[in-house]
Design an enzyme around this catalytic site. Structure first.
Site, PDB file in Angstrom:
ATOM      1  N   ARG A  94     127.580   2.373  26.031  1.00  0.00           N
ATOM      2  CA  ARG A  94     126.794   1.340  26.679  1.00  0.00           C
ATOM      3  C   ARG A  94     126.863   1.576  28.314  1.00  0.00           C
ATOM      4  NH1 ARG A  94     127.901  -0.911  22.340  1.00  0.00           N
ATOM      5  NH2 ARG A  94     129.777   0.194  22.299  1.00  0.00           N
ATOM      6  N   THR A  95     128.099   1.717  28.701  1.00  0.00           N
ATOM      7  CA  THR A  95     127.972   1.899  30.189  1.00  0.00           C
ATOM      8  C   THR A  95     127.050   3.255  30.477  1.00  0.00           C
ATOM      9  OG1 THR A  95     129.997   0.949  30.041  1.00  0.00           O
ATOM     10  CG2 THR A  95     129.506   2.203  32.172  1.00  0.00           C
ATOM     11  N   LYS A 123     137.987  25.461  33.734  1.00  0.00           N
ATOM     12  CA  LYS A 123     138.355  26.965  34.491  1.00  0.00           C
ATOM     13  C   LYS A 123     139.709  26.586  35.694  1.00  0.00           C
ATOM     14  CE  LYS A 123     133.572  28.369  34.891  1.00  0.00           C
ATOM     15  NZ  LYS A 123     132.843  29.086  35.599  1.00  0.00           N
ATOM     16  N   ARG A 144     133.211   7.511  35.427  1.00  0.00           N
ATOM     17  CA  ARG A 144     134.160   6.938  34.325  1.00  0.00           C
ATOM     18  C   ARG A 144     135.079   7.968  34.006  1.00  0.00           C
ATOM     19  NH1 ARG A 144     133.333   3.784  28.929  1.00  0.00           N
ATOM     20  NH2 ARG A 144     132.819   2.306  30.428  1.00  0.00           N
ATOM     21  N   HIS A 177     137.000  -2.123  35.322  1.00  0.00           N
ATOM     22  CA  HIS A 177     135.671  -1.627  35.044  1.00  0.00           C
ATOM     23  C   HIS A 177     134.889  -2.760  35.696  1.00  0.00           C
ATOM     24  CE1 HIS A 177     132.425  -0.400  32.809  1.00  0.00           C
ATOM     25  NE2 HIS A 177     132.882  -0.469  31.466  1.00  0.00           N
TER      26      HIS A 177
HETATM   27  N1  ASP Z   1     133.578  -0.711  26.706  1.00  0.00           N
HETATM   28  C1  ASP Z   1     134.494  -1.313  27.294  1.00  0.00           C
HETATM   29  C2  ASP Z   1     135.356  -0.336  28.239  1.00  0.00           C
HETATM   30  O1  ASP Z   1     135.001   0.736  28.416  1.00  0.00           O
HETATM   31  C3  ASP Z   1     135.582  -2.151  26.362  1.00  0.00           C
HETATM   32  C4  ASP Z   1     136.253  -1.105  25.218  1.00  0.00           C
HETATM   33  O2  ASP Z   1     136.089  -0.025  25.415  1.00  0.00           O
HETATM   34  O3  ASP Z   1     136.855  -1.655  24.531  1.00  0.00           O
HETATM   35  O4  ASP Z   1     136.439  -0.710  28.658  1.00  0.00           O
END
Ligand code: ASP
Length: 360
Positions: A94-95, A123, A144, A177
Site C-alpha cells: 500500500r505505501t 556489491k 522505506r 511511519h
Molecule cells: N503496513 C504497516 C507498516 O508498514 C503495518 C504492518 O505492516 O503491519 O508498518
C-alpha cells in the site's frame, strides 16, 4: 531565520551522525525545515495543527479535482518537471503503490528500487552512498528502510550537500511511519466530521503495540487534539513502549493499558487493529504469544457503539475477520485509499505548490 536558530543549525551540520542521532528530537526539528516550512517528513512530532489542517484541505481538494479528466490533467502539470525516487527496501504494498499513485496524480516521474539485491548495495555499496546517488537524479526521495533511523540519516546527510532534496519516511524499521499516521488521522477526521471531529474521542489500539510503528506514529500525532483518550490493548509482552507513555504524560493525554479486548471495545469511538510484527522477532518469540485474544471477530461487533469505526493499517492476518468487511463501521479500505490523497497533499506541500491547488 533568527541568528540563534541559524547558529544552532550550523552546529548540527558540524556534528557527526552518532551525535546528531543522539540529539533530542525537539532540538533538531528545525534541521528538517527550510524557510520555516517542513522540508523532510520523518517523524509525526514534526506535524503541527496548522500543517495537518493544510494537508487535509489540500487532500480534499485534490480528491475533488482529480474526479474529472480536465482536473486530473491540470494536477498532472503541477510537478511534471520533478522526479521522485521510491527507495523501498523493506516489503510494502500500500505505501509503495499509494506514493507511486500520488506522484502520478501530480505528474512527477517516478523511479524505484525495491530491494538491496538489485541496487549496488549487493556489491557492497553503503545505504548512505546509494541515497546520495539518488540525489543526483531525483528531486525527492520517498523511502522505506528496515533500519531504524535510516530515513533520518538520509535527511541529515542530504541537508548538508549543495543540492539538498526532501526525504519522506515511508516506514523506518520498528520506529515510525508518519505518513501512515497522517492517513489514519485523515480517516478519523473524515469519519468524525459530523460528530465534532477527533477531539474528545476514545481510540482503542489493539495488538502488537511494542513493535507496531503505525501505532507509535499515530499516538504522537494525537497530541494535536483535545480530550482524546487512548486505550492500548495488547498481550503482556507486546505492550506499548515506555517512550510513548512518557510522551503522553508530558502532553497530558490520558491513556490506559489493558489485556481485555471485549471490555475496551465498549468504550471505543475508533478501534485500531494491528497484526503481530513477527518479522522483528529475535528468537521466534511470537510463537509463544496467544494473539487470538486480540482478534476482532463478528461476535465483537455487538459490543461496539453504533457509530464507532474500525481501522487497520493493513496487511491483516487473522486479527481482523474478513466477515467484518461488510459492516458499515469498517473503514480500512477507505483508509487505504485515503493514503493516496494525503500523500499527494504532502508531496504538494513539500514542493510548496499547495496554494495553487487550494486557491483554484
Ligand atoms: N503496513 C504497516 C507498516 O508498514 C503495518 C504492518 O505492516 O503491519 O508498518
Amino acid at each position: 531565520m533568527k541568528k540563534v536558530e541559524s547558529k544552532k543549525i550550523e552546529k548540527l551540520k558540524s556534528i557527526n551522525w552518532e551525535e546528531f542521532y543522539k540529539t533530542p528530537l525537539n532540538n533538531k526539528l528545525k534541521y528538517f525545515e527550510k524557510n520555516g516550512r517542513l522540508f523532510d517528513m520523518l517523524f509525526s512530532q514534526q506535524l503541527t495543527p496548522e500543517i495537518i489542517s493544510n494537508l487535509f484541505a489540500t487532500a480534499n481538494k485534490i480528491r475533488k479535482i482529480a474526479k474529472a479528466k480536465e482536473g486530473l490533467d491540470w494536477l498532472q502539470t503541477l510537478l511534471s518537471h520533478k522526479r521522485a525516487m521510491l527507495y523501498f527496501v523493506q516489503p510494502s504494498t500500500r505505501t509503495f503503490v499509494s506514493f507511486q499513485s500520488a506522484c502520478y496524480i501530480l505528474g512527477l516521474k517516478v523511479s524505484e528500487i525495491r530491494s538491496t539485491s538489485t541496487s549496488s548495495e549487493i556489491k557492497g555499496e553503503s545505504a548512505e552512498d546509494t541515497i546520495r546517488t539518488f540525489s543526483s537524479y531525483a528531486d525527492i526521495i520517498i523511502m522505506r528502510h528496515f533500519e531504524e533511523g535510516m530515513a533520518e540519516k538520509a535527511a541529515w546527510m542530504l541537508n548538508k550537500i549543495k543540492r539538498p532534496i526532501s526525504i519522506i519516511n515511508g516506514g523506518s524499521g520498528k520506529d515510525q511511519h508518519p505518513t501512515q499516521a497522517l492517513l489514519d488521522l485523515y480517516t478519523l477526521d473524515i469519519s468524525f466530521a459530523e460528530r465534532g471531529g477527533i477531539n474528545n474521542k476514545t481510540i482503542v489500539m489493539v495488538g502488537d503495540l511494542l513493535r507496531g510503528r503505525t501505532v507509535r506514529s499515530l499516538s504522537y500525532l494525537l497530541k494535536n487534539y483535545k480530550g482524546v483518550k487512548l486505550i492500548y490493548v495488547s498481550p503482556e509482552y507486546l505492550r506499548i513502549g515506555n517512550e510513548i507513555k512518557v510522551f503522553l504524560k508530558k502532553h497530558k493525554i490520558p491513556f490506559k493499558e489493558s489485556a481485555d479486548l471485549e471490555k475496551s471495545l465498549k468504550e471505543a469511538d475508533a478501534v485500531y487493529m494491528t497484526r503481530i510484527q513477527d518479522e522483528y522477532d529475535i528468537n521466534g518469540e511470537s510463537k509463544d504469544i496467544d494473539y487470538t485474544k486480540f482478534h476482532l471477530n463478528q461476535k465483537h461487533l455487538k459490543l461496539l457503539k453504533k457509530d464507532a469505526i474500525i481501522m487497520h493499517p493493513l496487511p491483516r492476518r487473522q486479527e481482523l475477520d474478513v466477515e467484518i468487511d461488510n459492516d458499515p463501521r469498517a473503514k480500512y479500505w477507505r483508509q487505504e485509499r485515503n493514503g493516496m490523497w494525503i500523500r499527494a497533499a504532502l508531496i504538494a506541500y513539500l514542493f510548496g505548490i499547495e496554494d495553487k491547488i487550494l486557491n483554484i
